[in-house]
Scaffold this motif. Structure first.
Motif, mmCIF file in Angstrom:
data_model
loop_
_atom_site.group_PDB
_atom_site.id
_atom_site.type_symbol
_atom_site.label_atom_id
_atom_site.label_comp_id
_atom_site.label_asym_id
_atom_site.label_seq_id
_atom_site.Cartn_x
_atom_site.Cartn_y
_atom_site.Cartn_z
ATOM 1 N N PHE A 35 41.212 47.231 19.943
ATOM 2 C CA PHE A 35 39.837 46.469 20.220
ATOM 3 C C PHE A 35 39.366 48.721 20.923
ATOM 4 N N GLU A 36 37.477 47.450 20.999
ATOM 5 C CA GLU A 36 36.617 48.828 21.031
ATOM 6 C C GLU A 36 35.878 47.896 22.378
ATOM 7 N N VAL A 37 36.266 48.797 23.363
ATOM 8 C CA VAL A 37 35.751 48.427 25.275
ATOM 9 C C VAL A 37 33.975 48.149 25.417
ATOM 10 N N GLY A 38 34.110 46.762 25.844
ATOM 11 C CA GLY A 38 33.131 46.283 25.868
ATOM 12 C C GLY A 38 31.834 45.919 24.767
ATOM 13 N N SER A 39 32.490 45.779 23.101
ATOM 14 C CA SER A 39 32.409 44.387 22.413
ATOM 15 C C SER A 39 31.849 43.133 22.147
ATOM 16 N N GLY A 40 32.783 42.975 22.743
ATOM 17 C CA GLY A 40 32.858 41.738 22.835
ATOM 18 C C GLY A 40 34.143 41.208 21.990
ATOM 19 N N GLN A 41 35.117 41.951 21.533
ATOM 20 C CA GLN A 41 36.138 41.633 20.719
ATOM 21 C C GLN A 41 37.421 40.991 21.397
ATOM 22 N N ILE A 42 37.269 41.077 22.777
ATOM 23 C CA ILE A 42 37.699 40.564 23.166
ATOM 24 C C ILE A 42 37.636 39.519 24.386
ATOM 25 N N PRO A 44 35.443 38.257 27.386
ATOM 26 C CA PRO A 44 35.301 38.716 29.199
ATOM 27 C C PRO A 44 36.044 39.726 30.219
ATOM 28 N N GLY A 45 36.943 38.589 30.714
ATOM 29 C CA GLY A 45 37.858 38.795 31.999
ATOM 30 C C GLY A 45 38.524 39.963 31.345
ATOM 31 N N LEU A 46 39.173 40.189 30.779
ATOM 32 C CA LEU A 46 40.102 40.922 29.947
ATOM 33 C C LEU A 46 39.520 41.882 29.805
ATOM 34 N N ASP A 47 38.723 41.956 29.120
ATOM 35 C CA ASP A 47 37.116 43.399 29.061
ATOM 36 C C ASP A 47 37.720 44.185 30.042
ATOM 37 N N LYS A 48 36.100 43.401 31.060
ATOM 38 C CA LYS A 48 35.875 44.727 32.416
ATOM 39 C C LYS A 48 36.726 44.991 33.011
ATOM 40 N N ALA A 49 38.199 45.184 32.608
ATOM 41 C CA ALA A 49 39.733 45.302 33.475
ATOM 42 C C ALA A 49 40.158 46.529 33.146
ATOM 43 N N LEU A 50 39.977 46.889 31.380
ATOM 44 C CA LEU A 50 40.453 47.918 31.446
ATOM 45 C C LEU A 50 39.565 49.702 31.453
ATOM 46 N N PRO A 51 38.343 50.046 31.889
ATOM 47 C CA PRO A 51 37.605 51.009 32.582
ATOM 48 C C PRO A 51 38.303 51.559 33.394
ATOM 49 N N GLY A 52 38.765 52.603 33.774
ATOM 50 C CA GLY A 52 38.988 53.791 34.576
ATOM 51 C C GLY A 52 40.953 53.591 34.094
ATOM 52 N N MET A 53 40.886 52.597 33.253
ATOM 53 C CA MET A 53 42.839 53.289 32.733
ATOM 54 C C MET A 53 42.974 54.441 32.689
ATOM 55 N N ALA A 54 44.486 55.106 32.376
ATOM 56 C CA ALA A 54 44.455 55.600 31.745
ATOM 57 C C ALA A 54 45.583 55.231 30.686
ATOM 58 N N ILE A 55 46.173 56.038 30.052
ATOM 59 C CA ILE A 55 47.193 55.762 28.764
ATOM 60 C C ILE A 55 48.339 55.937 29.619
ATOM 61 N N GLY A 56 49.479 54.397 29.366
ATOM 62 C CA GLY A 56 50.543 54.463 30.451
ATOM 63 C C GLY A 56 50.003 53.624 32.216
ATOM 64 N N ASP A 57 48.840 53.335 31.934
ATOM 65 C CA ASP A 57 48.952 52.340 32.655
ATOM 66 C C ASP A 57 48.549 50.597 32.893
ATOM 67 N N LYS A 58 49.859 49.995 33.748
ATOM 68 C CA LYS A 58 49.828 49.011 33.470
ATOM 69 C C LYS A 58 49.650 48.270 34.801
ATOM 70 N N LYS A 59 48.902 46.693 34.269
ATOM 71 C CA LYS A 59 48.148 46.169 35.186
ATOM 72 C C LYS A 59 48.320 44.732 35.396
ATOM 73 N N THR A 60 47.801 43.356 36.077
ATOM 74 C CA THR A 60 48.354 42.592 35.354
ATOM 75 C C THR A 60 47.124 41.785 36.695
ATOM 76 N N VAL A 61 45.907 41.622 35.179
ATOM 77 C CA VAL A 61 44.936 41.124 35.521
ATOM 78 C C VAL A 61 44.861 39.343 35.395
ATOM 79 N N GLU A 62 44.267 38.835 36.082
ATOM 80 C CA GLU A 62 43.847 36.645 36.563
ATOM 81 C C GLU A 62 42.962 36.930 35.677
ATOM 82 N N VAL A 63 42.417 36.217 34.560
ATOM 83 C CA VAL A 63 41.313 35.816 34.353
ATOM 84 C C VAL A 63 40.709 34.403 34.622
ATOM 85 N N PRO A 64 39.943 34.068 35.619
ATOM 86 C CA PRO A 64 39.304 32.701 35.249
ATOM 87 C C PRO A 64 39.046 32.130 33.830
#
Length: 142
Positions: A35-42, A44-64
């Protein structure tokens, strides 16, 4: 190292869980979600967690819930007389159906309550009102 920014098309692998640890969705065994980041396709809480990540990065995101599928909307529930429900459809709690709105849009609904006289339908997203957790791995940026 290239980092994700708004407007990039990304691919992620993910597992989504609820507070009790149950998995509600996963890309395991499938192609990555693209998907395109920031386009509203997913959500919001998951979308805003992606900027700054690099290929291979893993993280856990809590989305209220407010940044996922929103709160439960009481107005999205409607009871109708059982006599108005099509006889050829088995009325059972949890059955998912599609209805058509007066303007022709398809609306998914779930049977959430049954009485002898009425059937209650809920048009809320099944994950509305729930806080979600995503374990994500960034696999592509383009």
């Amino acid at each position: 190292m290239t980092q994700v920014k708004t407007g990039d098309t990304v691919g992620i692998h993910y597992t989504g869980t609820l507070k009790d640890g149950s998995v509600f969705d996963s890309s395991e065994g499938r192609d990555p979600l693209t998907f395109e980041v920031g386009s509203g396709q997913i959500i919001p809480g998951l979308d805003k967690a992606l900027p700054g990540m690099a290929i291979g990065d893993k993280k856990t995101v809590e989305v209220p819930a407010m940044e996922a599928y929103g709160p439960i909307q009481p107005g999205a529930r409607q009871s109708l007389p059982r006599a108005d429900f099509p006889a050829d459809i088995p009325a059972e709690i949890g059955l998912q159906l599609q209805m058509q709105t007066p303007d022709g849009q398809v609306l998914p609904v779930t049977i959430v309550d049954l009485t002898d006289d009425e059937i209650t339908l809920d048009a809320n997203h099944p994950l509305a009102g729930k806080d979600l957790t995503f374990a994500i791995e960034l696999v592509s940026i383009s």
